[in-house]
Motif scaffolding. Sequence first.
Motif, PDB file in Angstrom:
ATOM      1  N   UNK A 182       0.809  -1.207   0.000  1.00  0.00           N
ATOM      2  CA  UNK A 182       0.000   0.000   0.000  1.00  0.00           C
ATOM      3  C   UNK A 182       0.839   1.252   0.000  1.00  0.00           C
ATOM      4  N   UNK A 183       0.168   2.405  -0.040  1.00  0.00           N
ATOM      5  CA  UNK A 183       0.885   3.681  -0.008  1.00  0.00           C
ATOM      6  C   UNK A 183       1.580   3.896   1.330  1.00  0.00           C
ATOM      7  N   UNK A 184       2.596   4.709   1.310  1.00  0.00           N
ATOM      8  CA  UNK A 184       3.369   5.026   2.521  1.00  0.00           C
ATOM      9  C   UNK A 184       2.423   5.520   3.620  1.00  0.00           C
ATOM     10  N   UNK A 185       2.641   5.014   4.836  1.00  0.00           N
ATOM     11  CA  UNK A 185       1.809   5.397   5.979  1.00  0.00           C
ATOM     12  C   UNK A 185       2.538   6.378   6.884  1.00  0.00           C
ATOM     13  N   UNK A 219       1.840  -3.885  18.340  1.00  0.00           N
ATOM     14  CA  UNK A 219       3.211  -3.965  18.853  1.00  0.00           C
ATOM     15  C   UNK A 219       4.151  -3.089  18.031  1.00  0.00           C
ATOM     16  N   UNK A 220       5.209  -2.610  18.672  1.00  0.00           N
ATOM     17  CA  UNK A 220       6.162  -1.711  18.007  1.00  0.00           C
ATOM     18  C   UNK A 220       6.748  -2.318  16.736  1.00  0.00           C
ATOM     19  N   UNK A 221       7.094  -3.602  16.782  1.00  0.00           N
ATOM     20  CA  UNK A 221       7.703  -4.227  15.594  1.00  0.00           C
ATOM     21  C   UNK A 221       6.733  -4.228  14.412  1.00  0.00           C
ATOM     22  N   UNK A 222       5.450  -4.425  14.685  1.00  0.00           N
ATOM     23  CA  UNK A 222       4.462  -4.414  13.602  1.00  0.00           C
ATOM     24  C   UNK A 222       4.235  -2.986  13.094  1.00  0.00           C
ATOM     25  N   UNK A 223       4.245  -2.012  13.995  1.00  0.00           N
ATOM     26  CA  UNK A 223       4.132  -0.605  13.566  1.00  0.00           C
ATOM     27  C   UNK A 223       5.282  -0.241  12.624  1.00  0.00           C
ATOM     28  N   UNK A 224       6.504  -0.631  13.018  1.00  0.00           N
ATOM     29  CA  UNK A 224       7.675  -0.339  12.161  1.00  0.00           C
ATOM     30  C   UNK A 224       7.523  -1.012  10.800  1.00  0.00           C
ATOM     31  N   UNK A 225       7.059  -2.268  10.805  1.00  0.00           N
ATOM     32  CA  UNK A 225       6.844  -2.998   9.562  1.00  0.00           C
ATOM     33  C   UNK A 225       5.835  -2.250   8.675  1.00  0.00           C
ATOM     34  N   UNK A 284       7.231   0.955   7.197  1.00  0.00           N
ATOM     35  CA  UNK A 284       8.192   0.705   6.129  1.00  0.00           C
ATOM     36  C   UNK A 284       7.525   0.140   4.875  1.00  0.00           C
ATOM     37  N   UNK A 285       6.584  -0.823   5.042  1.00  0.00           N
ATOM     38  CA  UNK A 285       6.061  -1.559   3.899  1.00  0.00           C
ATOM     39  C   UNK A 285       4.561  -1.387   3.663  1.00  0.00           C
ATOM     40  N   UNK A 286       3.784  -1.126   4.692  1.00  0.00           N
ATOM     41  CA  UNK A 286       2.312  -1.105   4.605  1.00  0.00           C
ATOM     42  C   UNK A 286       1.806  -2.372   3.920  1.00  0.00           C
ATOM     43  N   UNK A 287       2.155  -3.510   4.508  1.00  0.00           N
ATOM     44  CA  UNK A 287       1.800  -4.799   3.917  1.00  0.00           C
ATOM     45  C   UNK A 287       2.775  -5.142   2.810  1.00  0.00           C
ATOM     46  N   UNK A 336       2.948 -17.773   2.106  1.00  0.00           N
ATOM     47  CA  UNK A 336       2.363 -16.484   2.461  1.00  0.00           C
ATOM     48  C   UNK A 336       2.019 -15.752   1.173  1.00  0.00           C
ATOM     49  N   UNK A 337       0.729 -15.533   0.940  1.00  0.00           N
ATOM     50  CA  UNK A 337       0.311 -14.769  -0.237  1.00  0.00           C
ATOM     51  C   UNK A 337       0.800 -13.332  -0.134  1.00  0.00           C
ATOM     52  N   UNK A 338       0.351 -12.680   0.942  1.00  0.00           N
ATOM     53  CA  UNK A 338       0.709 -11.284   1.161  1.00  0.00           C
ATOM     54  C   UNK A 338       0.365 -10.873   2.577  1.00  0.00           C
ATOM     55  N   UNK A 339       1.000  -9.794   3.015  1.00  0.00           N
ATOM     56  CA  UNK A 339       0.607  -9.113   4.236  1.00  0.00           C
ATOM     57  C   UNK A 339      -0.370  -8.015   3.836  1.00  0.00           C
ATOM     58  N   UNK A 340      -1.396  -7.818   4.632  1.00  0.00           N
ATOM     59  CA  UNK A 340      -2.418  -6.819   4.343  1.00  0.00           C
ATOM     60  C   UNK A 340      -1.893  -5.398   4.563  1.00  0.00           C
ATOM     61  N   UNK A 341      -2.347  -4.483   3.707  1.00  0.00           N
ATOM     62  CA  UNK A 341      -2.090  -3.062   3.915  1.00  0.00           C
ATOM     63  C   UNK A 341      -3.053  -2.570   4.996  1.00  0.00           C
TER      64      UNK A 341
END
Length: 141
Positions: free
Chosen positions: A5-8, A25-31, A34-37, A56-61
């Motif tokens: 997705x677009x930059x958050x 969690x902080x690690x997921x916020x950082x992820x 950086x990537x937004x899914x 893993x198909x994808x991480x959600x935005x």
Amino acid sequence: MESNGPKLSTKQIELFEQSHKLCLPDSYRRFMLKWNGGWPTPNLFLVFQKQGTSVLNEFASLDDLEDLLDIYEDRLPKGFIPIGDDPGGNVICLATLSPENGSLFFWDHEEETDDPNLRTNVYHLSDSIDEFLEKLYAEEI
């Protein structure tokens, strides 16, 4: 990793947390910042020895998370949010409550029960998204 997705901004994540009454969690916020899914390479992971490997198909935005929370609202254990999926319709979940906050789990839809809090279809994958990403591997040729 290819971004989804677009930059958050931090503010967008905070608004998401407030609107859904959760604390990521902080690690997921950082992820997400950086990537937004996105689509990781490599993308194979071991659920557990008996279950075997999944893809893993994808991480959600963040936008996709809004929809996924509605879809899985009464199907996932309390404090779990869907953050990714595999080709079989199973879900990668993030725990947002202590003591498991930040851990990732595999939710097997074929073993789904009427009471999601029984967790008979949930398998621990890692203690954080960073650890999960490190465990991803490519198929050996």
